[in-house]
Design an enzyme around this catalytic site. Structure first.
Site, PDB file in Angstrom:
ATOM      1  N   PHE A 131       2.758   1.405   4.007  1.00 38.11           N
ATOM      2  CA  PHE A 131       3.012   0.118   4.660  1.00 38.11           C
ATOM      3  C   PHE A 131       2.669  -1.020   3.700  1.00 38.11           C
ATOM      4  O   PHE A 131       2.034  -0.824   2.658  1.00 38.11           O
ATOM      5  CB  PHE A 131       2.208  -0.013   5.965  1.00 38.11           C
TER       6      PHE A 131
ATOM      7  N   VAL B 285       0.590 -11.335   4.286  1.00 38.18           N
ATOM      8  CA  VAL B 285      -0.615 -12.160   4.353  1.00 38.18           C
ATOM      9  C   VAL B 285      -0.282 -13.588   4.777  1.00 38.18           C
ATOM     10  O   VAL B 285      -0.852 -14.122   5.729  1.00 38.18           O
ATOM     11  CB  VAL B 285      -1.343 -12.155   2.988  1.00 38.18           C
TER      12      VAL B 285
ATOM     13  N   PHE C 286       0.866  -1.187   0.000  1.00 38.84           N
ATOM     14  CA  PHE C 286       0.000   0.000   0.000  1.00 38.84           C
ATOM     15  C   PHE C 286       0.900   1.235   0.000  1.00 38.84           C
ATOM     16  O   PHE C 286       1.105   1.874   1.047  1.00 38.84           O
ATOM     17  CB  PHE C 286      -0.923   0.010   1.218  1.00 38.84           C
TER      18      PHE C 286
ATOM     19  N   ILE D  18      -6.083  -3.225   5.890  1.00 41.96           N
ATOM     20  CA  ILE D  18      -5.522  -4.527   6.236  1.00 41.96           C
ATOM     21  C   ILE D  18      -6.640  -5.509   6.568  1.00 41.96           C
ATOM     22  O   ILE D  18      -7.688  -5.127   7.120  1.00 41.96           O
ATOM     23  CB  ILE D  18      -4.533  -4.389   7.428  1.00 41.96           C
TER      24      ILE D  18
END
Length: 803
Positions: A541, A545, A536, A610
């Site tokens: 940041f 995952v 992003f 997120i």
């Protein structure tokens, strides 16, 4: 010859396999055009045969030379004869018989085509010098060789280029001119060149190394540049079959240029020759680098037993790592090494790495490199005139010349000296006593000690080419690459097996989502681990995952090395924060990688971006762009060695025994402490000039007044009492020595502060603890900074420290 910009005279290639002719590709001559061979020895025989023929012809009597040139000279007889070359009435048999006696040349012999004499065809050569005659004879043999190549070549594009060069040289003989390849663009075709890019790479990545280690890197760079200069490019048709999604038209143009300016001139020396590394740049390097790297490493492994012992470590260990680091810069869109103004004005002279063009040599080994002495291109007629690189003794910005053996100076205006810093001269001196120049990239032993870093084994495997790291992802815009798709499937299998709680459909969707990327760990051509992430950039940041390594490859340091590569990848893309949700099994791993529950990214930045997971803990990691993470443990190990040696030196100095003081026997009552022999060597320094109050009551009164001023300040409210565990969970795990104004008041009442230093140390601890626990944007952090200024103002006003 139109070599660029049109398909009619376009690219093409030779009917030889792409790749290096032998383990000696660093200096091996490629196969001669049309020879159809891949071995450097065959190419050498072909070029040597051509050179021998030219030498034999140039030593022939002048009539024999005229006969040879007459074949390619138009008839000059009166009546505007249109004959383009004299043809003998009795042509020699094909192939020529070895037992046949050479015929005597007769200038009155008529031409079989136009009936005019040989003399009528060579009248323009009567007053030509011997030197010019020999030059034209060299072109004649090049024409004959190209004629053979045209008939033997099977690739249509390549055949067309050979035929165009054949016509160009034929025309030069008729007009007694010098061959010039006419094209829409002339060399160099791209700036910076491959050579300059590699120079920049060495400067960018290794300028901090001591001179001995940096020289090893320079040798690797020279070896790599020589590999490229003698590398065989695959034909455009071969490339289309191997990589149909690549820019076929662009490659064809560059391939044609390579044939005309680099490859054919190795054997037809009447054509001007250029080095591939000096006229081509990033585009061509990117089109050959992946295949070239793979083949070089494979050849090195196959022929490791034949390598000289002194070169084995260099080639088998350091060269793979060098190629891996260079590969990242070749394919990175943000790499600074391909900028034309790279480091202009910010440092002294760069390390100049030059390669030399010579006649096609015999097959040379992989470890071949040119002399470390820099070559001045202006003194070498066959070096590209368009690329004159600076001398290694170029003046630095300060006006003084730097010797090649000295370390590259860093920009002193950007790096402030800190009091107590160890001089670089001393560090270099110590490094010379503990560093082996052949092991500049770390230890080479496979028997790792119990104190080795977690990622040491993985780092060594990467240098040897056992494992590789690639950032890959799915794309909706480009034609799918079969190998990448296979790796993505492998990653999906690894994540599904190692993360059984995650639904397979969910894993598949994210791994193949074009917005997600995965840093994949490849071993023996198959995926054994990876980290799936989404960047992003606008929020500053990246979300991690999935992170997993297959079970039978764990506890080898792969996980740590994976994360270190991911950190370096993000530093290059200017993203300095990681966020991830870790389950109870992963928290330990992420803590070891520098993650903590103290999130530095403001909540407003990541909220809604997120993915949230139940039962997991949000953890974050802030990256330091100054740290080379994949080499960090090696750097720390070296620093420990340096400190150890410095301590040993210091101990050797302070263990000196000085004679006792005799001045007191002579009636001296007192002497300055600093005059005692050896006292400064122990590290003693004179006490500052701040006033130390000797009267306890006066000291108590002064400190009480200062403490009251601090407590009554509007920014003192966060520090009035000890931090409560309920208000700041985990505070006492982070802060080992807490302090607050209430505790200081109690200590002052109990007369604990017998010196100003004790009082100042406790007050300073309040501010330091606050800044350590709280993020810079917090209100607490700001209060600490403001209150600290107030405190030191009051201390100075009281005369306890200098103003």
């Amino acid at each position: 010859l139109k070599t660029t910009g049109n398909s009619g005279g376009g690219g093409g290639g030779m009917s030889v396999q792409q790749g290096s002719p032998a383990i000696g590709a660093a200096g091996s001559a490629p196969a001669a055009p049309g020879a159809g061979g891949t071995e450097g020895s065959g190419a050498t025989v072909g070029s040597a045969r051509i050179a021998a023929k030219k030498a034999q012809l140039r030593s022939s009597p002048r009539p024999k030379k005229l006969e040879k040139l007459g074949v390619y000279s138009s008839c000059k007889a009166e009546g505007a004869c249109k004959c383009n070359g004299w043809k003998s009435q009795n042509p020699p048999p094909t192939p020529p018989r070895t037992d046949q006696q050479p015929n005597t040349v007769n200038l009155l012999e008529p031409c079989r085509s136009c009936s005019h004499t040989l003399g009528d065809h060579v009248t323009h050569l009567e007053n030509v010098s011997e030197e010019e005659m020999n030059r034209l004879l060299g072109i004649v043999l090049d024409v004959e060789y190209l004629y053979t190549c045209v008939h033997k070549e099977e690739d249509a594009d390549t055949k067309q280029v050979y035929f165009s060069l054949f016509k160009l040289l034929r025309k030069c003989i008729l007009q007694m001119g010098k061959p010039v390849v006419e094209a829409q663009e002339s060399p160099p075709f791209e700036k910076p060149s491959i050579e300059q890019g590699v120079n920049n790479f060495v400067q960018y990545k290794f300028s901090h190394l001591p001179s001995k280690e940096r020289q090893t890197i320079v040798e690797l760079a020279k070896m790599f540049l020589n590999q490229i200069n003698y590398w065989q490019l695959e034909t455009p048709s071969q490339r289309r079959q191997r990589a149909p999604a690549d820019d076929a038209a662009g490659y064809k143009v560059n391939y044609t240029r390579w044939l005309c300016y680099c490859n054919v001139p190795q054997f037809c020396d009447s054509l001007p020759r250029y080095e591939m590394t000096q006229i081509f740049g990033r585009t061509l390097l990117g089109s050959v680098f992946t295949v070239m790297r793979k083949q070089l490493l494979e050849q090195a492994r196959q022929e490791k037993d034949t390598l000289p012992p002194e070169k084995r470590t260099l080639i088998l260990t350091h060269f793979p790592k060098f190629l891996s680091m260079l590969e990242e810069e070749v394919y990175s869109h943000s790499s600074p090494i391909w900028s034309e103004d790279f480091l202009v004005g910010s440092t002294g002279g760069q390390i100049q790495i030059h390669t030399v063009i010579s006649a096609p040599p015999v097959a040379r080994p992989l470890y071949y490199s040119t002399s470390p002495v820099s070559v001045d291109p202006s003194s070498c007629g066959s070096v590209s005139p368009a690329r004159k690189t600076a001398s290694a003794l170029e003046p630095s910005p300060g006006g003084q010349k730097r010797k090649p053996s000295e370390p590259i100076p860093h920009d002193e205006t950007k790096k402030l000296r800190i009091v107590g810093d160890i001089p670089m001269e001393l560090i270099n001196e110590v490094m010379a006593t503990i560093t082996d120049p052949t092991s500049m990239l770390g230890p080479e032993t496979s028997l790792l000690s119990a104190h080795s870093a977690r990622d040491e084994a993985a780092r060594l495997e990467e240098r040897r080419g056992v494992i590789e790291f690639h950032v890959i992802g799915n794309s909706l815009n480009q034609k799918p690459n079969k190998r990448i798709l296979m790796w993505l499937v492998g990653l999906q299998n690894v994540f599904s097996h190692q993360l059984p709680r995650m639904p397979k459909e969910y894993i598949t969707r994210l791994v193949f989502d074009p917005k997600h990327k995965t840093l994949s760990l490849i071993k023996d051509g198959r995926v054994i681990g990876g980290i799936c992430f989404r960047m992003f950039p606008s929020q500053g940041f990246t979300e991690i995952v999935f992170c997993a390594v297959t079970s039978n490859e764990q506890v080898k340091g792969y996980g740590t090395h994976l994360m270190n590569h991911l950190k370096e990848y993000h530093i290059k893309h200017d993203i300095l924060n990681f966020l991830t949700y870790a389950d109870e099994y992963a928290i330990g791993y992420f803590k070891k990688q520098g993650f903590s529950k103290d999130i530095k990214v403001p909540k407003a930045k990541y909220l809604g971006y997120i993915k949230d997971y139940e039962g997991a803990t949000l953890m974050g990691c802030e990256l330091n762009p100054s740290i080379p993470y994949t080499e960090f443990s090696v750097i720390i190990k070296k620093q420990k060695e340096i400190i150890k040696k410095l301590i040993e030196r210091k101990q050797a100095q302070i263990r000196k025994v000085y004679p006792g003081l005799s001045c007191f026997k002579e009636g001296v009552r007192q002497i300055p402490i600093e005059s005692i022999p050896g006292i400064r060597e122990t590290g003693w320094k004179p006490v500052g000039k701040g006033k130390e109050l000797k009267d306890p009551d006066q000291l108590y009164s002064t400190l009480k007044t200062i403490l009251q001023h601090v407590k009554s300040h509007q920014n003192a409210w966060p520090f009035m009492e000890p931090v409560k565990k309920t208000e700041a969970p985990g505070y006492y795990q982070v802060i080992r020595f807490p302090m607050d104004l209430k505790t200081m008041s109690e200590r002052l009442k109990s007369r604990y502060y017998t010196t100003r230093k004790l009082f100042m140390a406790d007050m300073q601890r309040i501010f330091t603890n606050c800044r350590e626990y709280n993020p810079p944007e917090s209100q607490y952090y700001k209060c600490a900074n403001l209150l600290e200024k107030v405190f030191y103002t009051k201390i100075k006003e009281a005369g306890l420290i200098e103003k």
